[in-house]
Design an enzyme around this catalytic site. Structure first.
Site, mmCIF file in Angstrom:
data_model
loop_
_atom_site.group_PDB
_atom_site.id
_atom_site.type_symbol
_atom_site.label_atom_id
_atom_site.label_comp_id
_atom_site.label_asym_id
_atom_site.label_seq_id
_atom_site.Cartn_x
_atom_site.Cartn_y
_atom_site.Cartn_z
ATOM 1 N N CYS A 40 -15.013 -2.543 -6.572
ATOM 2 C CA CYS A 40 -15.782 -3.799 -6.453
ATOM 3 C C CYS A 40 -17.294 -3.582 -6.350
ATOM 4 C CB CYS A 40 -15.307 -4.592 -5.245
ATOM 5 S SG CYS A 40 -13.550 -4.903 -5.295
ATOM 6 N N ASN A 90 -11.125 -12.764 -6.955
ATOM 7 C CA ASN A 90 -11.783 -11.460 -6.854
ATOM 8 C C ASN A 90 -11.639 -10.730 -8.198
ATOM 9 O OD1 ASN A 90 -12.510 -8.812 -6.314
ATOM 10 N ND2 ASN A 90 -11.355 -8.666 -4.406
ATOM 11 N N HIS A 138 -20.397 -9.838 -3.661
ATOM 12 C CA HIS A 138 -19.072 -9.650 -4.258
ATOM 13 C C HIS A 138 -18.140 -10.685 -3.619
ATOM 14 C CE1 HIS A 138 -15.275 -8.169 -5.416
ATOM 15 N NE2 HIS A 138 -14.955 -7.729 -4.217
HETATM 16 O O1 UT7 Z 1 -12.527 -6.639 -3.033
HETATM 17 C C1 UT7 Z 1 -12.897 -5.889 -1.923
HETATM 18 C C2 UT7 Z 1 -11.782 -5.545 -1.047
HETATM 19 N N1 UT7 Z 1 -10.950 -6.640 -0.678
HETATM 20 C C3 UT7 Z 1 -11.073 -7.227 0.496
HETATM 21 O O2 UT7 Z 1 -11.996 -6.953 1.221
HETATM 22 C C4 UT7 Z 1 -9.991 -8.179 0.879
HETATM 23 C C5 UT7 Z 1 -9.836 -8.173 2.370
HETATM 24 N N2 UT7 Z 1 -8.670 -8.871 2.890
HETATM 25 C C6 UT7 Z 1 -8.428 -10.204 2.770
HETATM 26 O O3 UT7 Z 1 -9.125 -10.909 2.090
HETATM 27 C C7 UT7 Z 1 -7.307 -10.792 3.596
HETATM 28 O O4 UT7 Z 1 -6.813 -9.816 4.476
HETATM 29 C C8 UT7 Z 1 -6.123 -11.367 2.774
HETATM 30 C C9 UT7 Z 1 -6.551 -12.635 2.049
HETATM 31 C C10 UT7 Z 1 -5.646 -10.329 1.788
HETATM 32 C C11 UT7 Z 1 -4.979 -11.744 3.688
HETATM 33 O O5 UT7 Z 1 -5.415 -12.676 4.671
HETATM 34 P P1 UT7 Z 1 -5.071 -12.428 6.212
HETATM 35 O O6 UT7 Z 1 -5.602 -13.557 6.963
HETATM 36 O O7 UT7 Z 1 -5.586 -11.050 6.549
HETATM 37 O O8 UT7 Z 1 -3.514 -12.507 6.207
HETATM 38 P P2 UT7 Z 1 -2.462 -11.415 6.687
HETATM 39 O O9 UT7 Z 1 -2.388 -10.302 5.708
HETATM 40 O O10 UT7 Z 1 -2.731 -11.076 8.130
HETATM 41 O O11 UT7 Z 1 -1.123 -12.227 6.624
HETATM 42 C C12 UT7 Z 1 -0.879 -13.343 7.505
HETATM 43 C C13 UT7 Z 1 0.457 -13.946 7.135
HETATM 44 C C14 UT7 Z 1 1.569 -12.923 7.013
HETATM 45 O O12 UT7 Z 1 2.742 -13.516 7.497
HETATM 46 P P3 UT7 Z 1 3.310 -13.190 8.971
HETATM 47 O O13 UT7 Z 1 3.523 -11.708 8.982
HETATM 48 O O14 UT7 Z 1 2.201 -13.628 9.892
HETATM 49 O O15 UT7 Z 1 4.536 -14.014 9.052
HETATM 50 C C15 UT7 Z 1 1.707 -12.714 5.529
HETATM 51 O O16 UT7 Z 1 3.005 -12.308 5.174
HETATM 52 O O17 UT7 Z 1 0.353 -14.577 5.843
HETATM 53 C C16 UT7 Z 1 1.412 -14.086 4.996
HETATM 54 N N3 UT7 Z 1 0.939 -14.087 3.628
HETATM 55 C C17 UT7 Z 1 1.035 -15.160 2.814
HETATM 56 N N4 UT7 Z 1 1.555 -16.386 3.020
HETATM 57 C C18 UT7 Z 1 1.476 -17.255 1.998
HETATM 58 C C19 UT7 Z 1 0.313 -13.083 2.945
HETATM 59 N N5 UT7 Z 1 0.021 -13.487 1.709
HETATM 60 C C20 UT7 Z 1 0.461 -14.770 1.600
HETATM 61 C C21 UT7 Z 1 0.426 -15.727 0.566
HETATM 62 N N6 UT7 Z 1 0.943 -16.948 0.797
HETATM 63 N N7 UT7 Z 1 -0.120 -15.462 -0.645
#
Ligand code: UT7
Length: 329
Positions: A116, A286, A255
């Site tokens: 990125c 992204n 980004h």
């Molecule tokens: O490009 C440069 C590098 N990239 C980044 O810097 C990206 C950094 N990370 C992020 O943007 C975020 O961590 C994400 C958008 C990927 C995820 O958001 P989050 O708030 O960190 O969610 P999480 O991974 O902690 O997941 C929370 C919950 C989980 O369920 P449980 O375990 O709490 O029941 C996931 O399974 O959300 C669930 N989940 C989803 N639910 C609905 C994960 N993806 C999805 C989805 N739809 N697409």
């Protein structure tokens, strides 16, 4: 090195595939919802390249527009740099494919793999070559077909990515230009975002394909924390030596990985996100290296960047890698 030479952006271009994939479309593919995606990421839709459309095709489209806006032809370019982690193939480089398609002369051309932050590194390299007097005009392209490395069964990553390309021509400018460049990397955290197979460590085989190891794997939560901290630090490292503070920056063009990351960075920088943060993540998701390149081209196109403005480009990604660049427009 002719340090008094001012280097700036003399042409910009972008290309986004026509095909829009909305959150509602994704609801039909994986267990997700428009509400979750918008609330957690800020993304509403992303563009997906059509079948057979490769990274070099998108790169060339963006490059042609950048050349046109610079009022230059491919014959005027002396170096081509393509930032991509989704090249057409391992080799030859996408930059060489782009050179052929643009009909550029036998100038040097190479790819850089910085995920990125690739556009930041590409600009940094181009800046050095123009500043030193080695080349007059350098074409920097950031192009990605993220859909080609996306696991469409993994809801935690497939809702995030999009395809696209941005391009810039760098050359000498009369006033302003690039004021500072800050780059960094931390290989100890490379495991947080990677595509495990397909390289020399784990060459492509039936078992790597069956195990889905040619898709990107991300530890989103931990990456999120690093992204906020590192993007804010990089902004500081690029602005502080110039004696600039958050309030002196007219527009931050970052980004676009996650709206919540960008709001948190804006808060740490003490800037008003409504006025000083350029956002287009809602439309494109992204696009890895292409995100900041497209954002810059679009911000200028929309009149958000005016002559004399001080802008900050700021990116973070796999590697880990990061880069921040201050430009006087
Ligand atoms: O490009 C440069 C590098 N990239 C980044 O810097 C990206 C950094 N990370 C992020 O943007 C975020 O961590 C994400 C958008 C990927 C995820 O958001 P989050 O708030 O960190 O969610 P999480 O991974 O902690 O997941 C929370 C919950 C989980 O369920 P449980 O375990 O709490 O029941 C996931 O399974 O959300 C669930 N989940 C989803 N639910 C609905 C994960 N993806 C999805 C989805 N739809 N697409």
């Amino acid at each position: 090195m002719c340090t008094n030479v001012k280097v700036g952006f003399v042409g910009l271009g972008k290309y986004l595939p026509e095909n829009r994939l909305t959150n509602k479309d994704l609801e039909k593919i994986v267990d997700t919802s428009d509400e979750w995606i918008v609330a957690r990421t800020g993304i509403k839709e992303r563009r997906i390249a059509r079948e057979g459309e490769a990274t070099s095709d998108m790169a060339v489209n963006a490059a042609r527009l950048a050349l046109k806006s610079a009022k230059l032809s491919a014959r005027d370019i002396e170096l081509i740099i393509v930032a991509t982690i989704t090249p057409d193939m391992f080799f030859p480089s996408t930059a060489c494919i782009v050179q052929e398609k643009l009909g550029a002369p036998k100038i040097p051309a190479f790819d850089i793999s910085v995920a990125c932050s690739g556009f930041m590194y590409g600009i940094a390299i181009a800046n050095q070559f123009v500043k030193s007097g080695t080349y007059k005009h350098v074409l920097v392209i950031a192009a990605e077909k993220m859909s080609s490395v996306t696991d469409w069964k993994d809801r935690s990553t497939c809702v995030l990515m999009g395809d696209g390309a941005g391009a810039a021509v760098l050359g000498k400018v009369a006033d302003g230009g690039i004021l500072s460049v800050y780059l960094g990397a931390d290989g100890t955290k490379g495991n947080l975002l990677k595509m495990p197979a397909g390289g020399s460590r784990m060459p492509a085989s039936i078992s790597t394909v069956e195990a889905g190891l040619h898709y990107l794997k991300m530890q989103g939560n931990e990456l999120f924390r690093h992204a906020v901290k590192i993007m804010a630090e990089a902004a500081l490292k690029a602005t502080e030596p110039l004696g600039l503070k958050g309030e002196d920056i007219d527009l931050v063009i970052p980004h676009q990985a996650n709206l919540r990351i960008l709001h948190a960075v804006a808060k740490r920088m003490g800037i008003d996100p409504e006025k000083k943060l350029y956002l287009n993540i809602n439309k494109y998701g992204n696009m890895s290296a292409a995100s900041s390149a497209v954002a810059l081209a679009e911000a200028v196109e929309e009149g958000r960047v005016k002559k004399g403005d001080t802008i900050l480009l700021d990116a973070f990604g796999a590697g880990l890698t990061w880069g921040a660049i201050v430009v006087k427009w």
